[in-house]
Write an enzyme that holds these catalytic residues in place. Structure first.
Site, short mmCIF file in Angstrom:
data_model
loop_
_atom_site.label_atom_id
_atom_site.label_comp_id
_atom_site.label_asym_id
_atom_site.label_seq_id
_atom_site.Cartn_x
_atom_site.Cartn_y
_atom_site.Cartn_z
N HIS A 199 -2.34 1.51 0.16
CA HIS A 199 -1.39 1.04 -0.86
C HIS A 199 0.07 1.33 -0.48
O HIS A 199 0.93 1.40 -1.37
CB HIS A 199 -1.73 1.65 -2.22
CG HIS A 199 -1.60 3.15 -2.28
ND1 HIS A 199 -2.40 3.94 -3.07
CD2 HIS A 199 -0.76 4.01 -1.65
CE1 HIS A 199 -2.05 5.20 -2.92
NE2 HIS A 199 -1.05 5.27 -2.07
N HIS A 221 1.59 8.20 -8.57
CA HIS A 221 2.43 9.09 -7.76
C HIS A 221 3.58 9.61 -8.61
O HIS A 221 4.75 9.37 -8.34
CB HIS A 221 2.99 8.34 -6.55
CG HIS A 221 1.94 7.76 -5.64
ND1 HIS A 221 1.21 6.62 -5.97
CD2 HIS A 221 1.48 8.15 -4.44
CE1 HIS A 221 0.36 6.35 -4.99
NE2 HIS A 221 0.50 7.27 -4.05
N HIS A 259 -2.83 9.67 6.62
CA HIS A 259 -1.38 9.84 6.61
C HIS A 259 -1.00 11.20 6.06
O HIS A 259 -1.72 11.78 5.25
CB HIS A 259 -0.64 8.72 5.87
CG HIS A 259 -0.91 8.51 4.41
ND1 HIS A 259 -2.15 8.29 3.87
CD2 HIS A 259 -0.05 8.45 3.35
CE1 HIS A 259 -2.05 8.08 2.57
NE2 HIS A 259 -0.78 8.20 2.21
N GLU A 265 -6.47 10.75 -0.33
CA GLU A 265 -6.57 9.56 -1.20
C GLU A 265 -7.88 8.80 -0.97
O GLU A 265 -8.34 8.07 -1.84
CB GLU A 265 -5.38 8.61 -0.95
CG GLU A 265 -4.06 9.16 -1.48
CD GLU A 265 -2.87 8.21 -1.23
OE1 GLU A 265 -1.83 8.43 -1.84
OE2 GLU A 265 -2.98 7.27 -0.41
C1 DHB Z 1 3.57 6.36 1.98
C2 DHB Z 1 2.22 6.20 1.75
C3 DHB Z 1 1.68 6.46 0.50
O1 DHB Z 1 0.36 6.37 0.22
C4 DHB Z 1 2.50 6.83 -0.53
O2 DHB Z 1 1.95 6.99 -1.74
C5 DHB Z 1 3.86 7.02 -0.32
C6 DHB Z 1 4.38 6.78 0.96
C7 DHB Z 1 4.16 6.08 3.32
O3 DHB Z 1 3.44 5.68 4.23
O4 DHB Z 1 5.35 6.19 3.46
FE FE Z 2 -0.18 7.14 -1.92
#
Ligand code: DHB
Ligand code: FE
Length: 324
Positions: free
Chosen positions: A55, A102, A236, A283
């Site tokens: 997302h 978030h 990530h 996540e």
């Molecule tokens: C990023 C990815 C995410 O899932 C998020 O909630 C906020 C930032 C990113 O890749 O920058």
């Molecule tokens: Fe996220």
């Protein structure tokens, strides 16, 4: 009390609406809902497919700012072309959309583990770039209330949310799958999961919850075609010395196992996600809710896509259909 009351025994609660949820506050016991499958049953909702996707908020910004054809973004959006065509050809009546907030709707003051959106509509809101210029998300209050009742009486303590804004966790998957329509193609039931502050729910809990959602859907007495989406991930990490971490091997093994052996995948401990997929890789437990809601028989893989990079995140995507 009538044996058919919402808080008793084995009633397959009809489509009660918000009032039924409110009146279910009394003590309740046992199985609330027997799925109405089988010969002769014509009116029941069914989960026919599940969609899984990252997302990344920057994807939303790329769409909103008209950058999808730029060399950096083009390969990302190309991976979703088959998905958009599939959505058009297989338009659901309702999407049950599992995502995480978030700190747009909730904050560190109040963090529900599992929250079901029972409102008639949900407005876009966001951190970072601010609210996206996307359509308001239309809800399905009566069906959401029915699912809340069934799942809560199955001992999953959902938070009922009657007013909630929705952020990139929910709107970016909709944009990836539906493009930029004037209105989203169908109502959406937002289902927010805490993956932001520990303790977050285990993969096993998420997977079992998916099964309870499937049962709830299958005893709703309207013939709705339901899709369930699991969003977030893949690997990530947004902060600290490991910021920028991507793990292709982990991500692809996760996709493989999600398809073929979700039972075992559901046993993966949090620490494995954090070590191997980064702090925000957690996540991915949300994908197990959608997978748990699928039939026990092997699904058909309609589409699989993986791409690095998109912002700080590996993008992963799957469409699975239940085989009838
Ligand atoms: C990023 C990815 C995410 O899932 C998020 O909630 C906020 C930032 C990113 O890749 O920058
Ligand atoms: Fe996220």
């Amino acid at each position: 009390m009538s044996a058919a009351g919402p808080s008793q025994g084995t009633n397959c609660a009809p489509s009660g609406g918000v009032g039924v949820v409110n009146s279910a506050a009394g003590p309740s016991q046992g199985t609330n809902c027997a799925p109405s499958g089988g010969v002769g049953v014509v009116k029941a909702a069914r989960i026919t497919a599940s969609v899984y996707t990252s997302h990344v908020p920057a994807i939303g910004a790329a769409i909103d700012l008209g950058k999808t054809a730029e060399p950096y973004w083009q390969p990302v959006f190309k991976g979703y072309e088959p998905s958009k065509a599939w959505m058009k050809a297989n338009r659901p009546d309702v999407i049950f959309l599992v995502y995480n907030d978030h700190a747009s709707a909730f904050s560190l003051e109040m963090i529900p583990t599992f929250a079901i959106g029972c409102a008639a509509e949900f407005k876009p809101a966001d951190e970072g770039w601010g609210p996206r210029p996307v359509p308001v998300v239309v809800g399905e209050p009566e069906f959401a209330a029915h699912i809340a009742q069934s799942v809560i009486l199955d001992d999953f303590d959902l938070t009922i949310v009657n007013r909630m804004d929705v952020d990139h966790g929910l709107t970016v998957p909709l944009s990836l799958m539906c493009g930029q329509p004037d209105a989203w193609p169908c109502p959406v039931i937002p289902f927010a999961v805490n993956v932001v502050q520990y303790p977050v729910p285990s993969g096993r809990r998420c997977y079992q919850l998916g099964k309870a959602i499937r049962k709830a859907v299958e005893c709703y007495d309207k013939p709705l075609n339901v899709h369930i989406w699991g969003t977030g991930g893949m690997s990530h990490q947004l902060q600290g010395p490991r910021a920028g971490l991507i793990n292709r091997e982990f991500d692809n093994a996760f996709l493989d196992q999600l398809i073929t052996d979700p039972e075992t995948l559901a046993k993966k401990p949090h620490i494995d996600y954090v070590r191997e997929a980064g702090s925000e890789g957690i996540e991915l437990v949300m994908w197990l809710i959608a997978r748990g809601a699928m039939a026990d028989t092997p699904p058909r893989v309609v589409h699989r896509f993986y791409h690095v990079p998109a912002s700080n995140t590996a993008v992963g995507h799957l469409i699975l259909e239940n085989v009838q």
